[in-house]
Scaffold this active site. Structure first.
Site, PDB file in Angstrom:
ATOM      1  N   VAL A   1       1.031  -1.463  -0.146  1.00 10.40           N
ATOM      2  CA  VAL A   1       0.057  -0.048   0.207  1.00 10.40           C
ATOM      3  C   VAL A   1       1.185   0.598   0.131  1.00 10.40           C
ATOM      4  CG1 VAL A   1      -1.519   1.309   1.217  1.00 10.40           C
ATOM      5  CG2 VAL A   1      -1.855  -1.231   1.059  1.00 10.40           C
ATOM      6  N   GLY A   2       1.966   1.431   0.986  1.00 10.89           N
ATOM      7  CA  GLY A   2       2.468   2.696   0.661  1.00 10.89           C
ATOM      8  C   GLY A   2       3.497   1.888   1.627  1.00 10.89           C
ATOM      9  N   GLU A   3       5.568   3.076   1.640  1.00 17.08           N
ATOM     10  CA  GLU A   3       5.975   2.668   2.198  1.00 17.08           C
ATOM     11  C   GLU A   3       6.855   4.326   2.823  1.00 17.08           C
ATOM     12  OE1 GLU A   3       8.919   0.115   0.400  1.00 17.08           O
ATOM     13  OE2 GLU A   3       8.232   0.440  -0.927  1.00 17.08           O
ATOM     14  N   GLY A   4       8.025   4.123   4.398  1.00 17.42           N
ATOM     15  CA  GLY A   4       7.764   5.531   5.468  1.00 17.42           C
ATOM     16  C   GLY A   4       9.153   4.536   5.040  1.00 17.42           C
ATOM     17  N   ALA A   5       9.854   5.974   6.097  1.00 17.97           N
ATOM     18  CA  ALA A   5      10.419   6.142   6.541  1.00 17.97           C
ATOM     19  C   ALA A   5      11.021   4.975   7.712  1.00 17.97           C
ATOM     20  CB  ALA A   5      11.259   6.930   7.438  1.00 17.97           C
TER      21      ALA A   5
ATOM     22  N   VAL B   1       3.461  -0.504   4.473  1.00 24.50           N
ATOM     23  CA  VAL B   1       2.683  -1.116   4.256  1.00 24.50           C
ATOM     24  C   VAL B   1       1.846  -1.940   3.677  1.00 24.50           C
ATOM     25  CG1 VAL B   1      -0.786  -0.114   4.921  1.00 24.50           C
ATOM     26  CG2 VAL B   1       1.551   1.257   6.050  1.00 24.50           C
TER      27      VAL B   1
ATOM     28  N   ASP C   1       0.416  15.373  12.385  1.00 24.27           N
ATOM     29  CA  ASP C   1       0.858  15.201  11.401  1.00 24.27           C
ATOM     30  C   ASP C   1      -0.205  14.765  10.357  1.00 24.27           C
ATOM     31  OD1 ASP C   1       3.028  14.934   9.172  1.00 24.27           O
ATOM     32  OD2 ASP C   1       3.241  12.223   9.408  1.00 24.27           O
TER      33      ASP C   1
END
Length: 455
Positions: free
Chosen positions: A10-14, A18, A126
Protein backbone atom coordinates in the site's frame (compact mmCIF):
# COMPACT_ATOMS: atom_id res chain seq x y z
CA UNK A 1 2.03 -13.46 9.53
CA UNK A 2 1.23 -17.09 8.65
CA UNK A 3 -2.52 -16.48 8.85
CA UNK A 4 -2.36 -13.58 6.33
CA UNK A 5 -1.89 -13.63 2.57
CA UNK A 6 0.04 -10.61 1.27
CA UNK A 7 -1.75 -9.04 -1.72
CA UNK A 8 0.49 -6.05 -2.32
CA UNK A 9 2.21 -2.94 -0.96
CA UNK A 10 0.00 0.00 0.00
CA UNK A 11 2.81 2.40 0.88
CA UNK A 12 6.30 2.79 2.28
CA UNK A 13 7.73 5.24 4.80
CA UNK A 14 10.77 6.00 6.91
CA UNK A 15 9.79 3.48 9.57
CA UNK A 16 8.53 0.57 7.47
CA UNK A 17 6.02 -0.62 4.90
CA UNK A 18 2.22 -1.02 4.78
CA UNK A 19 0.92 -4.23 3.19
CA UNK A 20 -2.52 -5.08 1.89
CA UNK A 21 -3.35 -8.55 3.18
CA UNK A 22 -6.20 -11.04 3.40
CA UNK A 23 -6.95 -13.15 6.44
CA UNK A 24 -6.79 -16.76 5.25
CA UNK A 25 -9.60 -17.97 7.53
CA UNK A 26 -12.09 -15.09 7.33
CA UNK A 27 -11.12 -13.56 3.93
CA UNK A 28 -11.18 -10.16 5.65
CA UNK A 29 -9.00 -7.50 4.03
CA UNK A 30 -6.58 -5.77 6.39
CA UNK A 31 -3.67 -3.35 6.20
CA UNK A 32 -0.57 -4.51 8.07
CA UNK A 33 2.06 -1.97 9.04
CA UNK A 34 5.42 -3.74 9.22
CA UNK A 35 8.07 -1.74 11.05
CA UNK A 36 11.80 -1.97 10.57
CA UNK A 37 13.95 -3.72 13.15
CA UNK A 38 12.76 -1.89 16.25
CA UNK A 39 15.15 -3.68 18.60
CA UNK A 40 18.23 -2.25 16.89
CA UNK A 41 17.01 1.30 16.24
CA UNK A 42 15.92 3.21 19.34
CA UNK A 43 14.16 5.90 17.31
CA UNK A 44 12.11 3.33 15.41
CA UNK A 45 11.36 1.50 18.63
CA UNK A 46 10.14 4.68 20.31
CA UNK A 47 7.95 5.60 17.35
CA UNK A 48 6.36 2.16 17.05
CA UNK A 49 5.59 1.84 20.73
CA UNK A 50 4.16 5.37 20.81
CA UNK A 51 1.82 4.62 17.91
CA UNK A 52 0.73 1.34 19.46
CA UNK A 53 -0.04 3.04 22.77
CA UNK A 54 -1.99 5.86 21.10
CA UNK A 55 -4.11 3.55 18.97
CA UNK A 56 -5.02 1.37 21.93
CA UNK A 57 -6.30 4.51 23.66
CA UNK A 58 -8.19 5.98 20.72
CA UNK A 59 -11.36 4.18 19.65
CA UNK A 60 -13.62 6.34 17.51
CA UNK A 61 -15.54 5.98 14.24
CA UNK A 62 -13.25 8.37 12.36
CA UNK A 63 -9.96 6.95 13.65
CA UNK A 64 -8.56 3.89 11.89
CA UNK A 65 -9.20 0.72 13.89
CA UNK A 66 -6.26 -1.24 15.24
CA UNK A 67 -7.30 -4.89 15.17
CA UNK A 68 -4.22 -6.54 16.65
CA UNK A 69 -0.48 -6.19 17.15
CA UNK A 70 2.26 -8.82 17.27
CA UNK A 71 6.04 -9.14 17.09
CA UNK A 72 8.00 -11.50 14.87
CA UNK A 73 11.79 -11.74 14.79
CA UNK A 74 12.31 -8.34 16.36
CA UNK A 75 9.80 -6.57 14.11
CA UNK A 76 6.49 -5.10 15.22
CA UNK A 77 3.38 -5.63 13.09
CA UNK A 78 0.19 -3.57 13.48
CA UNK A 79 -2.96 -4.94 11.85
CA UNK A 80 -5.51 -2.29 10.82
CA UNK A 81 -8.87 -2.30 9.11
CA UNK A 82 -8.38 -1.89 5.36
CA UNK A 83 -9.63 1.36 3.81
CA UNK A 84 -9.74 1.72 0.04
CA UNK A 85 -7.86 4.97 -0.58
CA UNK A 86 -6.46 8.13 0.99
CA UNK A 87 -7.22 11.79 0.38
CA UNK A 88 -4.36 12.19 -2.09
CA UNK A 89 -6.18 9.83 -4.44
CA UNK A 90 -9.40 11.75 -3.85
CA UNK A 91 -7.66 15.00 -4.83
CA UNK A 92 -6.50 13.34 -8.03
CA UNK A 93 -10.11 12.47 -8.77
CA UNK A 94 -11.16 16.11 -8.20
CA UNK A 95 -8.26 18.21 -9.57
CA UNK A 96 -10.28 21.45 -9.28
CA UNK A 97 -11.73 20.64 -5.88
CA UNK A 98 -14.28 18.25 -4.40
CA UNK A 99 -18.02 19.08 -4.32
CA UNK A 100 -18.87 21.41 -1.39
CA UNK A 101 -21.05 18.81 0.33
CA UNK A 102 -18.21 16.29 0.31
CA UNK A 103 -15.78 18.91 1.57
CA UNK A 104 -18.07 19.77 4.48
CA UNK A 105 -18.61 16.10 5.36
CA UNK A 106 -14.90 15.24 5.27
CA UNK A 107 -13.89 18.25 7.37
CA UNK A 108 -16.65 17.53 9.91
CA UNK A 109 -15.49 13.93 10.27
CA UNK A 110 -11.85 14.97 10.52
CA UNK A 111 -12.60 17.46 13.30
CA UNK A 112 -14.56 14.79 15.17
CA UNK A 113 -11.55 12.48 15.03
CA UNK A 114 -9.23 15.23 16.25
CA UNK A 115 -11.72 16.18 18.94
CA UNK A 116 -11.52 12.65 20.33
CA UNK A 117 -7.71 12.79 20.24
CA UNK A 118 -7.66 16.14 22.04
CA UNK A 119 -10.12 14.91 24.68
CA UNK A 120 -7.54 12.23 25.43
CA UNK A 121 -4.80 14.90 25.53
CA UNK A 122 -3.25 13.59 22.29
CA UNK A 123 -1.99 15.90 19.54
CA UNK A 124 -1.61 14.18 16.18
CA UNK A 125 0.97 16.65 14.76
CA UNK A 126 1.06 15.13 11.26
CA UNK A 127 -2.35 15.70 9.71
CA UNK A 128 -2.03 15.66 5.92
CA UNK A 129 -3.91 14.11 2.95
CA UNK A 130 -1.76 10.96 3.02
CA UNK A 131 -2.89 10.25 6.58
CA UNK A 132 -6.60 10.66 5.84
CA UNK A 133 -8.24 7.49 4.56
CA UNK A 134 -11.52 7.59 2.63
CA UNK A 135 -13.76 4.51 2.51
CA UNK A 136 -16.18 3.58 -0.26
CA UNK A 137 -19.02 4.94 1.91
CA UNK A 138 -17.24 8.33 2.22
CA UNK A 139 -16.30 7.65 5.84
CA UNK A 140 -13.05 9.40 6.73
CA UNK A 141 -10.46 7.74 8.97
CA UNK A 142 -7.47 9.47 10.57
CA UNK A 143 -4.38 7.25 10.64
CA UNK A 144 -0.61 7.21 11.33
CA UNK A 145 0.00 8.24 14.93
CA UNK A 146 3.77 7.85 14.71
CA UNK A 147 4.32 11.56 15.42
CA UNK A 148 1.45 11.90 17.91
CA UNK A 149 2.21 13.15 21.39
CA UNK A 150 0.40 12.83 24.70
CA UNK A 151 0.32 16.28 26.30
CA UNK A 152 -0.31 14.82 29.75
CA UNK A 153 3.06 13.04 29.82
CA UNK A 154 5.10 16.20 30.44
CA UNK A 155 4.95 19.92 31.01
CA UNK A 156 7.43 20.86 28.31
CA UNK A 157 5.34 21.94 25.31
CA UNK A 158 8.31 22.43 23.03
CA UNK A 159 8.36 18.83 21.89
CA UNK A 160 9.85 17.78 18.58
CA UNK A 161 11.39 20.24 16.16
CA UNK A 162 10.36 18.41 13.00
CA UNK A 163 6.75 17.31 12.88
CA UNK A 164 4.12 17.50 10.17
CA UNK A 165 4.67 17.83 6.46
CA UNK A 166 5.80 21.38 5.76
CA UNK A 167 2.72 22.56 3.83
CA UNK A 168 0.42 21.78 6.76
CA UNK A 169 2.66 23.08 9.54
CA UNK A 170 1.50 25.96 11.70
CA UNK A 171 3.63 29.10 12.24
CA UNK A 172 4.48 28.14 15.83
CA UNK A 173 5.83 24.79 14.64
CA UNK A 174 7.89 26.43 11.92
CA UNK A 175 9.32 28.88 14.42
CA UNK A 176 10.21 26.24 17.00
CA UNK A 177 7.89 27.84 19.56
CA UNK A 178 5.89 26.04 22.25
CA UNK A 179 2.70 24.61 20.82
CA UNK A 180 -0.42 22.65 21.70
CA UNK A 181 -3.69 21.40 20.24
CA UNK A 182 -4.04 24.40 17.91
CA UNK A 183 -1.40 22.95 15.56
CA UNK A 184 -3.85 20.25 14.46
CA UNK A 185 -6.53 22.82 13.70
CA UNK A 186 -4.14 24.75 11.44
CA UNK A 187 -3.62 21.57 9.44
CA UNK A 188 -7.39 21.12 9.10
CA UNK A 189 -7.67 24.67 7.72
CA UNK A 190 -4.99 23.90 5.13
CA UNK A 191 -6.75 20.68 4.10
CA UNK A 192 -10.07 22.52 3.84
CA UNK A 193 -8.53 24.93 1.34
CA UNK A 194 -6.92 22.13 -0.67
CA UNK A 195 -10.15 20.12 -0.82
CA UNK A 196 -12.04 23.19 -2.03
CA UNK A 197 -9.93 24.10 -5.10
CA UNK A 198 -7.58 21.15 -5.52
CA UNK A 199 -4.44 23.19 -4.79
CA UNK A 200 -2.31 23.27 -1.62
CA UNK A 201 -2.93 26.49 0.27
CA UNK A 202 0.63 27.14 1.47
CA UNK A 203 3.07 25.19 -0.81
CA UNK A 204 6.35 26.45 0.66
CA UNK A 205 9.65 25.10 -0.68
CA UNK A 206 11.56 25.48 2.60
CA UNK A 207 10.83 26.55 6.16
CA UNK A 208 11.66 30.17 5.33
CA UNK A 209 9.59 30.06 2.18
CA UNK A 210 6.75 28.38 4.07
CA UNK A 211 6.59 31.25 6.56
CA UNK A 212 6.69 33.80 3.76
CA UNK A 213 4.00 31.94 1.74
CA UNK A 214 1.72 32.06 4.78
CA UNK A 215 2.27 35.81 5.15
CA UNK A 216 1.56 36.45 1.47
CA UNK A 217 -1.97 35.19 2.08
CA UNK A 218 -2.69 36.06 5.72
CA UNK A 219 -0.49 39.11 6.27
CA UNK A 220 2.54 39.72 8.54
CA UNK A 221 3.24 37.50 11.53
CA UNK A 222 2.24 38.88 14.95
CA UNK A 223 4.96 40.79 16.80
CA UNK A 224 5.67 37.89 19.20
CA UNK A 225 6.17 35.41 16.37
CA UNK A 226 8.30 37.87 14.43
CA UNK A 227 10.50 38.25 17.51
CA UNK A 228 10.86 34.46 17.74
CA UNK A 229 11.86 34.38 14.08
CA UNK A 230 14.61 36.96 14.46
CA UNK A 231 15.92 35.32 17.66
CA UNK A 232 16.06 31.84 16.09
CA UNK A 233 19.67 30.96 15.09
CA UNK A 234 18.42 29.02 12.07
CA UNK A 235 17.02 32.21 10.58
CA UNK A 236 19.93 34.47 11.55
CA UNK A 237 20.43 37.39 9.16
CA UNK A 238 17.21 36.72 7.17
CA UNK A 239 14.52 39.35 6.70
CA UNK A 240 11.10 38.89 5.16
CA UNK A 241 10.04 41.22 2.33
CA UNK A 242 7.25 43.52 3.49
CA UNK A 243 3.72 42.25 2.87
CA UNK A 244 1.49 45.29 2.64
CA UNK A 245 -1.26 43.81 0.47
CA UNK A 246 -1.81 40.13 1.33
CA UNK A 247 -3.99 38.06 -0.96
CA UNK A 248 -6.45 37.19 1.88
CA UNK A 249 -8.54 34.05 2.10
CA UNK A 250 -11.61 35.96 0.90
CA UNK A 251 -10.03 36.73 -2.45
CA UNK A 252 -8.38 33.31 -2.73
CA UNK A 253 -11.65 31.41 -2.34
CA UNK A 254 -14.10 33.88 -3.84
CA UNK A 255 -16.88 32.00 -5.67
CA UNK A 256 -15.33 28.70 -4.51
CA UNK A 257 -16.32 28.48 -0.86
CA UNK A 258 -19.51 29.49 0.93
CA UNK A 259 -19.43 32.37 3.38
CA UNK A 260 -19.97 30.08 6.37
CA UNK A 261 -17.21 27.69 5.33
CA UNK A 262 -14.86 30.61 4.72
CA UNK A 263 -15.64 31.93 8.19
CA UNK A 264 -14.72 28.57 9.73
CA UNK A 265 -11.53 28.41 7.67
CA UNK A 266 -10.43 31.87 8.81
CA UNK A 267 -11.05 30.85 12.44
CA UNK A 268 -8.80 27.80 12.07
CA UNK A 269 -6.03 29.71 10.27
CA UNK A 270 -5.51 32.54 12.73
CA UNK A 271 -1.79 33.22 13.07
CA UNK A 272 -2.01 33.52 16.85
CA UNK A 273 -2.61 29.97 18.18
CA UNK A 274 -4.37 31.24 21.32
CA UNK A 275 -7.07 32.81 19.13
CA UNK A 276 -7.46 29.83 16.78
CA UNK A 277 -10.63 27.76 16.91
CA UNK A 278 -10.28 24.38 18.61
CA UNK A 279 -12.39 21.30 17.95
CA UNK A 280 -15.54 22.03 19.96
CA UNK A 281 -15.85 25.58 18.62
CA UNK A 282 -15.36 24.25 15.11
CA UNK A 283 -17.89 21.42 15.46
CA UNK A 284 -20.49 23.88 16.74
CA UNK A 285 -19.96 26.29 13.83
CA UNK A 286 -23.17 27.05 11.85
CA UNK A 287 -21.69 25.52 8.69
CA UNK A 288 -22.09 22.06 10.26
CA UNK A 289 -25.67 22.57 11.47
CA UNK A 290 -27.19 20.18 8.86
CA UNK A 291 -24.70 17.45 9.78
CA UNK A 292 -25.35 17.92 13.49
CA UNK A 293 -29.07 17.59 12.81
CA UNK A 294 -28.52 14.30 10.97
CA UNK A 295 -26.47 12.97 13.89
CA UNK A 296 -29.15 13.98 16.39
CA UNK A 297 -31.76 12.13 14.39
CA UNK A 298 -29.59 9.02 14.23
CA UNK A 299 -28.93 9.04 17.97
CA UNK A 300 -32.51 9.87 19.04
CA UNK A 301 -34.74 7.08 20.42
CA UNK A 302 -37.94 6.05 18.67
CA UNK A 303 -40.46 8.89 18.83
CA UNK A 304 -43.54 8.29 21.02
CA UNK A 305 -46.86 7.78 19.25
CA UNK A 306 -48.77 11.03 18.60
CA UNK A 307 -51.35 12.01 21.25
CA UNK A 308 -54.68 10.34 20.78
CA UNK A 309 -57.95 12.16 20.42
CA UNK A 310 -59.28 13.71 23.60
CA UNK A 311 -62.43 11.65 23.13
CA UNK A 312 -61.72 8.55 25.17
CA UNK A 313 -63.56 5.30 25.51
CA UNK A 314 -64.83 4.66 29.02
CA UNK A 315 -62.90 2.26 31.18
CA UNK A 316 -64.51 -0.91 32.46
CA UNK A 317 -64.05 -1.98 36.06
CA UNK A 318 -65.58 -5.38 36.55
CA UNK A 319 -69.32 -5.14 35.78
CA UNK A 320 -69.60 -1.38 36.24
CA UNK A 321 -68.94 1.08 33.45
CA UNK A 322 -68.13 4.49 34.88
CA UNK A 323 -67.47 7.57 32.76
CA UNK A 324 -64.75 9.89 34.05
CA UNK A 325 -65.30 13.60 33.44
CA UNK A 326 -61.65 14.52 33.67
CA UNK A 327 -60.59 12.33 30.72
CA UNK A 328 -60.75 15.17 28.26
CA UNK A 329 -58.58 17.41 30.39
CA UNK A 330 -56.03 14.75 31.18
CA UNK A 331 -55.68 13.57 27.60
CA UNK A 332 -55.23 17.09 26.30
CA UNK A 333 -52.36 17.60 28.71
CA UNK A 334 -50.28 14.77 27.34
CA UNK A 335 -48.45 16.88 24.83
CA UNK A 336 -48.59 20.31 26.48
CA UNK A 337 -48.48 20.12 30.27
CA UNK A 338 -45.39 20.57 32.38
CA UNK A 339 -46.16 17.29 34.13
CA UNK A 340 -45.06 15.43 30.98
CA UNK A 341 -42.17 17.71 30.06
CA UNK A 342 -39.62 15.18 31.25
CA UNK A 343 -40.69 12.56 28.71
CA UNK A 344 -38.18 12.21 25.85
CA UNK A 345 -39.24 14.22 22.83
CA UNK A 346 -37.41 15.00 19.61
CA UNK A 347 -36.91 18.63 20.61
CA UNK A 348 -35.32 17.66 23.90
CA UNK A 349 -32.39 16.19 22.03
CA UNK A 350 -31.19 19.68 21.15
CA UNK A 351 -30.32 20.19 24.82
CA UNK A 352 -28.08 17.17 25.08
CA UNK A 353 -24.41 17.86 25.65
CA UNK A 354 -22.12 18.43 22.69
CA UNK A 355 -20.38 15.22 23.63
CA UNK A 356 -23.38 13.21 22.55
CA UNK A 357 -22.77 13.89 18.85
CA UNK A 358 -19.37 15.04 19.16
CA UNK A 359 -18.30 11.42 20.49
CA UNK A 360 -20.64 9.25 18.51
CA UNK A 361 -22.13 8.08 21.80
CA UNK A 362 -25.79 7.58 22.01
CA UNK A 363 -27.51 8.79 25.19
CA UNK A 364 -28.12 5.95 27.60
CA UNK A 365 -31.80 5.03 27.98
CA UNK A 366 -31.62 5.74 31.70
CA UNK A 367 -30.71 9.36 31.00
CA UNK A 368 -34.01 9.80 29.18
CA UNK A 369 -36.11 7.95 31.73
CA UNK A 370 -38.84 10.37 32.80
CA UNK A 371 -39.24 11.57 36.36
CA UNK A 372 -43.00 11.74 36.73
CA UNK A 373 -44.81 14.52 38.52
CA UNK A 374 -47.51 13.29 40.93
CA UNK A 375 -50.09 14.81 38.59
CA UNK A 376 -48.75 12.38 36.01
CA UNK A 377 -51.40 9.99 37.35
CA UNK A 378 -53.69 11.56 34.79
CA UNK A 379 -51.79 9.41 32.29
CA UNK A 380 -53.21 6.31 33.88
CA UNK A 381 -56.68 7.20 32.59
CA UNK A 382 -55.53 7.04 29.00
CA UNK A 383 -54.09 3.52 29.29
CA UNK A 384 -55.86 0.40 28.08
CA UNK A 385 -55.02 -2.80 29.91
CA UNK A 386 -55.27 -4.98 26.81
CA UNK A 387 -52.20 -6.85 25.53
CA UNK A 388 -51.84 -4.58 22.52
CA UNK A 389 -51.90 -1.49 24.72
CA UNK A 390 -49.17 -2.96 26.93
CA UNK A 391 -47.06 -3.51 23.82
CA UNK A 392 -47.53 0.12 22.79
CA UNK A 393 -46.40 1.29 26.22
CA UNK A 394 -43.25 -0.79 25.98
CA UNK A 395 -42.44 0.63 22.56
CA UNK A 396 -42.88 4.18 23.86
CA UNK A 397 -40.34 3.58 26.66
CA UNK A 398 -42.78 4.83 29.30
CA UNK A 399 -42.09 3.76 32.92
CA UNK A 400 -43.46 0.40 33.97
CA UNK A 401 -46.87 0.65 35.61
CA UNK A 402 -46.88 -2.83 37.13
CA UNK A 403 -45.74 -3.42 40.66
CA UNK A 404 -42.88 -5.94 40.84
CA UNK A 405 -44.68 -7.65 43.71
CA UNK A 406 -47.84 -8.40 41.75
CA UNK A 407 -48.24 -10.88 38.88
CA UNK A 408 -49.42 -9.35 35.65
CA UNK A 409 -52.68 -11.23 35.56
CA UNK A 410 -53.86 -9.84 38.95
CA UNK A 411 -52.80 -6.24 38.61
CA UNK A 412 -55.29 -3.38 38.72
CA UNK A 413 -54.68 0.35 38.56
CA UNK A 414 -55.86 3.09 40.82
CA UNK A 415 -58.00 5.51 38.84
CA UNK A 416 -58.86 7.57 41.89
CA UNK A 417 -57.71 11.16 41.27
CA UNK A 418 -58.46 12.38 44.76
CA UNK A 419 -55.92 13.40 47.42
CA UNK A 420 -55.55 9.79 48.56
CA UNK A 421 -53.91 8.75 45.31
CA UNK A 422 -50.15 8.73 45.95
CA UNK A 423 -47.12 7.92 43.88
CA UNK A 424 -44.48 5.72 45.43
CA UNK A 425 -41.29 7.63 46.04
CA UNK A 426 -38.86 5.61 43.95
CA UNK A 427 -37.25 8.18 41.69
CA UNK A 428 -37.02 7.33 37.98
CA UNK A 429 -39.62 4.83 36.82
CA UNK A 430 -41.71 5.21 40.00
CA UNK A 431 -44.61 2.76 40.20
CA UNK A 432 -48.24 3.74 40.45
CA UNK A 433 -50.15 2.63 43.54
CA UNK A 434 -52.73 -0.15 43.22
CA UNK A 435 -56.43 0.44 43.75
CA UNK A 436 -58.48 -1.01 46.54
CA UNK A 437 -62.06 -2.10 45.86
CA UNK A 438 -63.40 0.33 48.49
CA UNK A 439 -61.92 3.31 46.62
CA UNK A 440 -63.46 2.59 43.24
CA UNK A 441 -65.50 5.41 41.68
CA UNK A 442 -68.56 3.13 41.23
CA UNK A 443 -68.81 2.34 44.95
CA UNK A 444 -68.48 6.02 45.85
CA UNK A 445 -71.36 6.88 43.56
CA UNK A 446 -73.54 4.09 45.03
CA UNK A 447 -72.90 5.44 48.55
CA UNK A 448 -73.87 8.94 47.41
CA UNK A 449 -77.15 7.61 45.93
CA UNK A 450 -78.01 5.76 49.18
CA UNK A 451 -77.40 8.94 51.19
CA UNK A 452 -79.69 10.95 48.90
CA UNK A 453 -82.48 8.32 49.18
CA UNK A 454 -82.25 8.36 53.00
CA UNK A 455 -82.54 12.16 52.97
Amino acid sequence: MNKFEVLGIVGEGAYGVVLKCRHKDTNELVAIKKFKDSEENEEVKETTLRELKMLRTLKQDNIVELKEAFRRRGKLYLVFEYVERNMLELLEEFPTGAPPDKVRSYIFQLIKAINWCHKNEIVHRDIKPENLLIGSNDILKLCDFGFARNLSEGTDANYTEYVATRWYRSPELLLGAPYGKAVDMWSVGCILGELSDGQPLFPGESEIDQLFTIQKVLGPLPAEQMKLFYNNPRFHGIRFPSVTHPQTLERRYQCIMSGLMLDLMKSMLLLNPTERFLTEQSLNHPVFQPLRQVEREKSSPASPNPPRSSKRKTHHHGENTVPTRSHTKSSSRRSTSKECSSLPRHGDLHHLSNESFLNGNKPAPSSLSPTLHPKGQYLSQTLNRSASSSKDLANNNLPHLLSPKEPKGKTEFDFNLGPSAKLSDQGHGAKYGHSKPSSSRSQQQQQQLQQQQQQ
